[in-house]
Design a protein around this motif. Structure first.
Motif, mmCIF file in Angstrom:
data_model
loop_
_atom_site.group_PDB
_atom_site.id
_atom_site.type_symbol
_atom_site.label_atom_id
_atom_site.label_comp_id
_atom_site.label_asym_id
_atom_site.label_seq_id
_atom_site.Cartn_x
_atom_site.Cartn_y
_atom_site.Cartn_z
ATOM 1 N N LYS A 1 0.815 -0.828 0.012
ATOM 2 C CA LYS A 1 -0.361 0.062 0.145
ATOM 3 C C LYS A 1 0.742 1.737 -0.014
ATOM 4 O O LYS A 1 0.255 1.978 -0.615
ATOM 5 N N ILE A 2 1.754 0.695 0.459
ATOM 6 C CA ILE A 2 2.455 1.916 0.889
ATOM 7 C C ILE A 2 3.202 2.530 -1.021
ATOM 8 O O ILE A 2 3.599 4.172 -0.814
ATOM 9 N N SER A 3 3.768 1.907 -1.204
ATOM 10 C CA SER A 3 4.476 1.595 -2.808
ATOM 11 C C SER A 3 3.780 1.965 -3.355
ATOM 12 O O SER A 3 4.294 3.419 -4.136
ATOM 13 N N ALA A 4 2.971 1.889 -3.870
ATOM 14 C CA ALA A 4 1.414 1.994 -4.556
ATOM 15 C C ALA A 4 1.346 3.720 -4.420
ATOM 16 O O ALA A 4 1.416 4.537 -5.647
ATOM 17 N N GLN A 5 1.491 3.941 -2.898
ATOM 18 C CA GLN A 5 1.113 6.087 -3.353
ATOM 19 C C GLN A 5 2.492 6.234 -3.692
ATOM 20 O O GLN A 5 2.642 7.899 -3.861
ATOM 21 N N LEU A 6 3.624 5.522 -2.924
ATOM 22 C CA LEU A 6 4.803 6.225 -3.324
ATOM 23 C C LEU A 6 5.030 6.538 -5.367
ATOM 24 O O LEU A 6 5.802 7.223 -5.602
ATOM 25 N N ASN A 7 4.344 5.813 -5.710
ATOM 26 C CA ASN A 7 4.804 5.648 -7.336
ATOM 27 C C ASN A 7 3.199 6.497 -7.505
ATOM 28 O O ASN A 7 3.845 7.315 -9.155
ATOM 29 N N LYS A 8 2.583 6.478 -7.573
ATOM 30 C CA LYS A 8 1.257 7.416 -7.331
ATOM 31 C C LYS A 8 2.496 8.557 -7.371
ATOM 32 O O LYS A 8 1.891 10.212 -8.335
ATOM 33 N N ASP A 9 2.545 9.590 -6.087
ATOM 34 C CA ASP A 9 3.423 10.805 -5.385
ATOM 35 C C ASP A 9 4.467 11.277 -6.515
ATOM 36 O O ASP A 9 4.663 12.397 -6.272
ATOM 37 N N LEU A 10 5.115 10.274 -6.539
ATOM 38 C CA LEU A 10 6.684 10.592 -7.091
ATOM 39 C C LEU A 10 7.508 10.108 -7.900
ATOM 40 O O LEU A 10 8.262 10.198 -8.848
ATOM 41 N N ALA A 11 6.436 9.990 -9.260
ATOM 42 C CA ALA A 11 6.608 9.436 -10.506
ATOM 43 C C ALA A 11 7.206 10.329 -11.008
ATOM 44 O O ALA A 11 6.780 11.908 -10.745
ATOM 45 N N ASN A 12 8.160 10.307 -12.177
ATOM 46 C CA ASN A 12 9.514 10.735 -12.810
ATOM 47 C C ASN A 12 9.969 11.732 -11.349
ATOM 48 O O ASN A 12 10.234 13.369 -12.329
ATOM 49 N N LYS A 13 10.468 12.190 -10.853
ATOM 50 C CA LYS A 13 10.389 13.298 -9.751
ATOM 51 C C LYS A 13 11.645 12.440 -9.299
ATOM 52 O O LYS A 13 12.490 13.272 -8.658
ATOM 53 N N ASN A 14 12.360 11.230 -9.424
ATOM 54 C CA ASN A 14 13.515 11.363 -9.254
ATOM 55 C C ASN A 14 13.958 11.248 -7.928
ATOM 56 O O ASN A 14 15.138 12.101 -7.169
ATOM 57 N N PRO A 15 13.204 10.308 -6.680
ATOM 58 C CA PRO A 15 13.631 10.582 -5.108
ATOM 59 C C PRO A 15 14.771 10.345 -5.225
ATOM 60 O O PRO A 15 15.311 9.198 -5.673
ATOM 61 N N LEU A 16 15.490 10.617 -3.500
ATOM 62 C CA LEU A 16 16.207 9.788 -3.040
ATOM 63 C C LEU A 16 16.361 9.256 -1.730
ATOM 64 O O LEU A 16 15.554 10.169 -1.239
ATOM 65 N N PHE A 17 15.755 7.953 -1.941
ATOM 66 C CA PHE A 17 15.860 7.005 -0.586
ATOM 67 C C PHE A 17 16.879 7.080 0.092
ATOM 68 O O PHE A 17 17.629 6.902 -0.371
ATOM 69 N N ILE A 18 16.414 7.394 1.930
ATOM 70 C CA ILE A 18 17.193 7.833 2.730
ATOM 71 C C ILE A 18 17.232 6.158 3.683
ATOM 72 O O ILE A 18 16.148 6.863 4.562
ATOM 73 N N GLY A 19 17.475 5.019 3.682
ATOM 74 C CA GLY A 19 17.173 4.113 4.542
ATOM 75 C C GLY A 19 17.806 4.707 5.476
ATOM 76 O O GLY A 19 19.327 5.014 5.533
ATOM 77 N N VAL A 20 17.170 4.598 6.920
ATOM 78 C CA VAL A 20 18.070 4.974 8.506
ATOM 79 C C VAL A 20 18.420 3.702 8.780
ATOM 80 O O VAL A 20 16.916 3.177 9.171
ATOM 81 N N MET A 21 19.736 3.577 8.902
ATOM 82 C CA MET A 21 20.110 1.924 9.775
ATOM 83 C C MET A 21 20.209 2.381 10.919
ATOM 84 O O MET A 21 20.463 2.994 11.553
ATOM 85 N N ASN A 22 20.570 0.793 12.132
ATOM 86 C CA ASN A 22 20.038 -0.761 11.504
ATOM 87 C C ASN A 22 18.916 -0.410 10.771
ATOM 88 O O ASN A 22 18.877 -1.990 10.103
ATOM 89 N N GLY A 23 18.200 -0.203 11.743
ATOM 90 C CA GLY A 23 16.554 -1.051 11.765
ATOM 91 C C GLY A 23 15.203 -1.137 10.220
ATOM 92 O O GLY A 23 15.025 -1.768 9.900
ATOM 93 N N ALA A 24 16.004 -0.152 9.510
ATOM 94 C CA ALA A 24 14.666 0.283 8.632
ATOM 95 C C ALA A 24 15.364 -0.765 7.502
ATOM 96 O O ALA A 24 15.011 -0.502 5.809
ATOM 97 N N PHE A 25 16.498 -1.427 7.444
ATOM 98 C CA PHE A 25 17.377 -2.518 6.120
ATOM 99 C C PHE A 25 16.358 -3.461 5.466
ATOM 100 O O PHE A 25 16.381 -3.193 3.999
ATOM 101 N N MET A 26 14.955 -3.994 6.369
ATOM 102 C CA MET A 26 14.264 -4.750 5.879
ATOM 103 C C MET A 26 13.687 -3.707 5.191
ATOM 104 O O MET A 26 13.012 -4.733 3.758
ATOM 105 N N PHE A 27 12.753 -2.885 5.234
ATOM 106 C CA PHE A 27 11.428 -1.881 4.959
ATOM 107 C C PHE A 27 12.294 -1.401 3.980
ATOM 108 O O PHE A 27 11.228 -1.505 3.019
ATOM 109 N N ALA A 28 13.225 -0.934 3.708
ATOM 110 C CA ALA A 28 14.073 -0.014 2.970
ATOM 111 C C ALA A 28 14.170 -1.137 1.837
ATOM 112 O O ALA A 28 13.832 -0.310 0.147
#
Length: 368
Positions: A24-51
């Motif tokens: 569900k989150i991914s679907a919203q990100l694809n809708k909101d950020l299409a063609n914006k070339n975002p930079l995803f920043i994962g906060v380690m260590n905890g976010a590694f699986m989610f990221a």
């Protein structure tokens, strides 16, 4: 239930539920950020699986980076954040998506947002798998989250307790260690009611009898009681949902209880699953199913003897008594198998003096 270091944790959220939330989150990100070339920043260590799961679902151009911050010691947040690994990318004019495993007080989110804005990014969006609104103290908007959860300590799916638990694909919450929850069973005439009263006093537990709960709700015409009566009056079985809601209400009446004795419930695997789910929401679990075991012939003689003074017609007819005992075993066999799979079934000899049986029960309870 699992144990990490010195603490016990009970099941909270399954991997399937997590994957559904990430979709569900991914679907919203694809809708909101299409063609914006975002930079995803994962906060380690905890976010590694989610990221990892989130980014591989993003269907457009993007860049990925990671930053390591620390704000936890054990199960307590320190409310201080130290930057351990810095951000090297030029983010001026960029849309940045911060990927967090969990947002509780919001301290990490606040520090990161300030740092990223100082570096000139165009927009900062926050995506977190878990969000604790009760603990959140900041004004920064959380743009995407998978679950709103109570303010309890959790492990799994990247989150740890002093280094352990990050690899778990399900999420567990800290067990309320002071709670002992018993499912007490015994055939008619086994002395279950007597032992429930003794154990209630000895271990300071709350005794919840399904029959008593039904009678109270119907007599007092509560909303649930009126609903249950409508089924009973039609000769229909009361749906599990109604029974479970009654018992949940009884548990909620005792928020400081040291534990519960569930008497006459659950009766089916579906009810056992519902009880487990509800107790999990309270950060606890069924500790054991304890069943008093008494030979059928002893039970029949006990009940016939009781029938001489109880005034109950079902205690005076041997055929009825034997059928009641058969029904009990038919029901209990299902639950015995259910709790044996969890190593939570304990059969206790129910023959002897009351105090002797109590001692046998206590030996089981004291090991839980």
């Amino acid at each position: 239930m699992i144990k990490l270091h010195d603490l016990k944790f009970v099941p909270f959220i399954t991997e399937d539920e997590i994957i559904t939330a990430i979709d569900k989150i991914s679907a919203q990100l694809n809708k909101d950020l299409a063609n914006k070339n975002p930079l995803f920043i994962g906060v380690m260590n905890g976010a590694f699986m989610f990221a990892s799961e989130l980014i591989k679902r993003f269907e457009h151009d993007c860049e990925v980076s990671f930053i390591k911050l620390a704000s936890y010691q054990g199960t307590k947040t320190t409310d201080q954040v130290s930057e351990l690994i810095g951000l090297n990318e030029d983010i001026s004019g960029r849309t940045v998506v911060v990927i967090e495993d969990i947002v509780d007080t919001g301290t990490t989110v606040a520090v990161l947002s300030e740092m990223l804005n100082d570096k000139g990014c165009a927009a900062v969006k926050i995506a977190t798998l878990f969000f604790k609104p009760e603990a959140y103290t900041k004004q920064i908007h959380i743009d995407y989250f998978g679950f709103k959860i109570p303010n309890r300590f959790i492990v799994g799916y990247g989150l740890d307790y002093n280094g352990l638990g990050r690899n778990l694909t399900d999420v567990y919450q800290l067990k309320s260690n002071n709670m002992t929850n018993l499912v007490l069973f015994g055939p008619p005439g086994a002395g279950k009611g007597t032992q429930a009263e003794v154990l209630k006093q000895k271990y300071d537990l709350v005794h919840i009898s399904t029959g008593d709960v039904f009678r109270y709700n119907i007599k007092n015409a509560t909303e649930l009681g009126t609903l249950a009566k409508s089924y009973i009056d039609k000769g229909q079985l009361v749906p599990d949902e109604v029974t479970i809601n009654m018992l949940n209400a009884e548990v909620d009446k005792n928020p400081n209880a040291k534990g519960f004795i569930f008497d006459g419930f659950p009766r089916t695997e579906a009810q056992a699953d519902a009880l487990a789910q509800f107790l999990s929401s309270k950060a606890t679990a069924v500790s054991a199913m304890v069943a008093l075991e008494v030979d059928d012939e002893v039970l029949v003689q006990r009940l016939l003897e009781r029938g001489k003074t109880s005034g109950r017609p079902d205690d005076a007819d041997e055929t009825v008594i034997r059928n009641r005992i058969k029904v009990y075993y038919d029901e209990t066999a299902i639950l015995k198998n259910y709790y044996q799979k969890e190593d939570k079934y304990f059969g206790v000899d129910g023959v002897g003096a009351v105090d002797e049986i109590t001692e046998r029960l206590s030996k089981v309870i004291d090991t839980l």
